[in-house]
Scaffold this active site. Sequence first.
Site, PDB file in Angstrom:
ATOM      1  N   LYS A  21      34.879  44.464  34.331  1.00  0.00           N
ATOM      2  CA  LYS A  21      33.878  43.716  33.553  1.00  0.00           C
ATOM      3  C   LYS A  21      32.593  44.535  33.338  1.00  0.00           C
ATOM      4  O   LYS A  21      32.366  45.545  34.018  1.00  0.00           O
ATOM      5  CB  LYS A  21      33.593  42.394  34.274  1.00  0.00           C
ATOM      6  CG  LYS A  21      34.831  41.475  34.362  1.00  0.00           C
ATOM      7  CD  LYS A  21      34.485  40.118  34.971  1.00  0.00           C
ATOM      8  CE  LYS A  21      35.718  39.220  35.054  1.00  0.00           C
ATOM      9  NZ  LYS A  21      35.400  37.879  35.599  1.00  0.00           N
ATOM     10  N   TYR A  61      38.476  33.868  26.895  1.00  0.00           N
ATOM     11  CA  TYR A  61      38.244  32.874  27.947  1.00  0.00           C
ATOM     12  C   TYR A  61      38.237  31.445  27.391  1.00  0.00           C
ATOM     13  O   TYR A  61      37.588  30.558  27.961  1.00  0.00           O
ATOM     14  CB  TYR A  61      36.931  33.172  28.674  1.00  0.00           C
ATOM     15  CG  TYR A  61      37.061  34.240  29.755  1.00  0.00           C
ATOM     16  CD1 TYR A  61      37.790  33.999  30.918  1.00  0.00           C
ATOM     17  CD2 TYR A  61      36.427  35.472  29.634  1.00  0.00           C
ATOM     18  CE1 TYR A  61      37.903  34.953  31.920  1.00  0.00           C
ATOM     19  CE2 TYR A  61      36.534  36.451  30.641  1.00  0.00           C
ATOM     20  CZ  TYR A  61      37.271  36.168  31.778  1.00  0.00           C
ATOM     21  OH  TYR A  61      37.372  37.104  32.781  1.00  0.00           O
ATOM     22  N   ASN A 124      31.444  39.259  38.592  1.00  0.00           N
ATOM     23  CA  ASN A 124      32.357  39.551  39.701  1.00  0.00           C
ATOM     24  C   ASN A 124      33.318  40.728  39.456  1.00  0.00           C
ATOM     25  O   ASN A 124      34.413  40.760  39.990  1.00  0.00           O
ATOM     26  CB  ASN A 124      33.097  38.275  40.131  1.00  0.00           C
ATOM     27  CG  ASN A 124      33.872  37.650  38.986  1.00  0.00           C
ATOM     28  OD1 ASN A 124      34.016  38.259  37.928  1.00  0.00           O
ATOM     29  ND2 ASN A 124      34.395  36.467  39.199  1.00  0.00           N
ATOM     30  N   HIS A 127      38.605  41.104  36.267  1.00  0.00           N
ATOM     31  CA  HIS A 127      39.433  39.954  35.908  1.00  0.00           C
ATOM     32  C   HIS A 127      40.860  40.242  36.354  1.00  0.00           C
ATOM     33  O   HIS A 127      41.293  41.401  36.314  1.00  0.00           O
ATOM     34  CB  HIS A 127      39.422  39.746  34.388  1.00  0.00           C
ATOM     35  CG  HIS A 127      40.548  38.876  33.901  1.00  0.00           C
ATOM     36  ND1 HIS A 127      40.496  37.502  33.974  1.00  0.00           N
ATOM     37  CD2 HIS A 127      41.758  39.176  33.374  1.00  0.00           C
ATOM     38  CE1 HIS A 127      41.637  37.007  33.497  1.00  0.00           C
ATOM     39  NE2 HIS A 127      42.426  38.004  33.133  1.00  0.00           N
ATOM     40  N   GLU A 138      47.569  38.044  27.697  1.00  0.00           N
ATOM     41  CA  GLU A 138      46.328  38.825  27.787  1.00  0.00           C
ATOM     42  C   GLU A 138      46.577  40.310  27.498  1.00  0.00           C
ATOM     43  O   GLU A 138      45.763  40.977  26.850  1.00  0.00           O
ATOM     44  CB  GLU A 138      45.703  38.628  29.178  1.00  0.00           C
ATOM     45  CG  GLU A 138      45.190  37.205  29.360  1.00  0.00           C
ATOM     46  CD  GLU A 138      44.799  36.852  30.788  1.00  0.00           C
ATOM     47  OE1 GLU A 138      44.394  35.699  31.008  1.00  0.00           O
ATOM     48  OE2 GLU A 138      44.888  37.720  31.682  1.00  0.00           O
TER      49      GLU A 138
HETATM   50  P1  ATP Z   1      38.995  35.822  36.132  1.00  0.00           P
HETATM   51  O1  ATP Z   1      39.726  34.847  35.219  1.00  0.00           O
HETATM   52  O2  ATP Z   1      37.876  36.553  35.424  1.00  0.00           O
HETATM   53  O3  ATP Z   1      39.938  36.737  36.845  1.00  0.00           O
HETATM   54  P2  ATP Z   1      38.948  33.881  38.210  1.00  0.00           P
HETATM   55  O4  ATP Z   1      40.346  33.581  37.780  1.00  0.00           O
HETATM   56  O5  ATP Z   1      38.735  34.314  39.623  1.00  0.00           O
HETATM   57  O6  ATP Z   1      38.295  34.984  37.280  1.00  0.00           O
HETATM   58  P3  ATP Z   1      38.072  31.588  36.715  1.00  0.00           P
HETATM   59  O7  ATP Z   1      37.966  30.239  37.299  1.00  0.00           O
HETATM   60  O8  ATP Z   1      39.224  31.893  35.810  1.00  0.00           O
HETATM   61  O9  ATP Z   1      38.010  32.642  37.925  1.00  0.00           O
HETATM   62  O10 ATP Z   1      36.716  31.883  35.951  1.00  0.00           O
HETATM   63  C1  ATP Z   1      36.621  32.910  34.966  1.00  0.00           C
HETATM   64  C2  ATP Z   1      35.322  33.632  35.117  1.00  0.00           C
HETATM   65  O11 ATP Z   1      34.254  32.762  34.769  1.00  0.00           O
HETATM   66  C3  ATP Z   1      34.967  34.090  36.545  1.00  0.00           C
HETATM   67  O12 ATP Z   1      35.573  35.288  36.940  1.00  0.00           O
HETATM   68  C4  ATP Z   1      33.476  34.249  36.441  1.00  0.00           C
HETATM   69  O13 ATP Z   1      33.127  35.481  35.783  1.00  0.00           O
HETATM   70  C5  ATP Z   1      33.106  33.072  35.552  1.00  0.00           C
HETATM   71  N1  ATP Z   1      32.763  31.893  36.356  1.00  0.00           N
HETATM   72  C6  ATP Z   1      33.621  31.082  37.033  1.00  0.00           C
HETATM   73  N2  ATP Z   1      32.962  30.102  37.673  1.00  0.00           N
HETATM   74  C7  ATP Z   1      31.658  30.298  37.406  1.00  0.00           C
HETATM   75  C8  ATP Z   1      30.459  29.620  37.767  1.00  0.00           C
HETATM   76  N3  ATP Z   1      30.486  28.542  38.545  1.00  0.00           N
HETATM   77  N4  ATP Z   1      29.280  30.108  37.311  1.00  0.00           N
HETATM   78  C9  ATP Z   1      29.247  31.206  36.511  1.00  0.00           C
HETATM   79  N5  ATP Z   1      30.333  31.893  36.121  1.00  0.00           N
HETATM   80  C10 ATP Z   1      31.524  31.444  36.559  1.00  0.00           C
HETATM   81 MG    MG Z   2      40.899  33.191  35.767  1.00  0.00          MG
END
Ligand code: ATP
Ligand code: MG
Length: 149
Positions: A21, A61, A124, A127, A138
């Site tokens: 990211k 997303y 974070n 992804h 994806e």
């Molecule tokens: P990713 O899909 O990016 O691998 P993930 O599967 O661990 O992450 P998801 O629940 O799919 O988590 O959320 C997608 C992304 O949205 C997260 O990686 C983060 O960047 C963002 N995100 C998720 N929750 C929050 C939150 N509470 N506040 C801000 N950003 C968030």
């Molecule tokens: Mg996710």
Amino acid sequence: MSLIFAAKLYNMTNRTFTMIKPDATEKGNTGGILQMINKAGFRIVAMKMTHLSKEKAGEFYAVHKERPFYGELVEFMSRGPITAAILEKENAVEDFRKLIGATNPANAEEGTIRKAYATSIGENAVHGSDSNENAAIEGDFFFSKLEQF
Ligand code: ATP
Ligand code: MG
């Protein structure tokens, strides 16, 4: 089972998709993250650095459209360049989710990519696909069939 079908099934269950990211790109962590990915036994079968527009980040997303953090997520993911890649390994999706660690780095285990490089639940570092089906969708979002080795 036909050979073509067997090969397709193999690719679906042994591949995942990742993005490094914008936060990680900005901090110069791309190389460190790729090294952790390789050391964990994943083979890179497609890779490119690109910059998502807000529209493309929103499309990627789209499942989170109704979530309160969607606007922030789209802003963040279109802030700067990302590195997209398709990774191959037995049990790729599940093993890669283990390697990246919890969404919130405060909960990420020692030895995970997010523990090492993520700064917050939003920013974070990486992804990882959450299912074989999404891994294929994806991967195809970023790479043509000719670019998937
Ligand atoms: P990713 O899909 O990016 O691998 P993930 O599967 O661990 O992450 P998801 O629940 O799919 O988590 O959320 C997608 C992304 O949205 C997260 O990686 C983060 O960047 C963002 N995100 C998720 N929750 C929050 C939150 N509470 N506040 C801000 N950003 C968030
Ligand atoms: Mg996710």
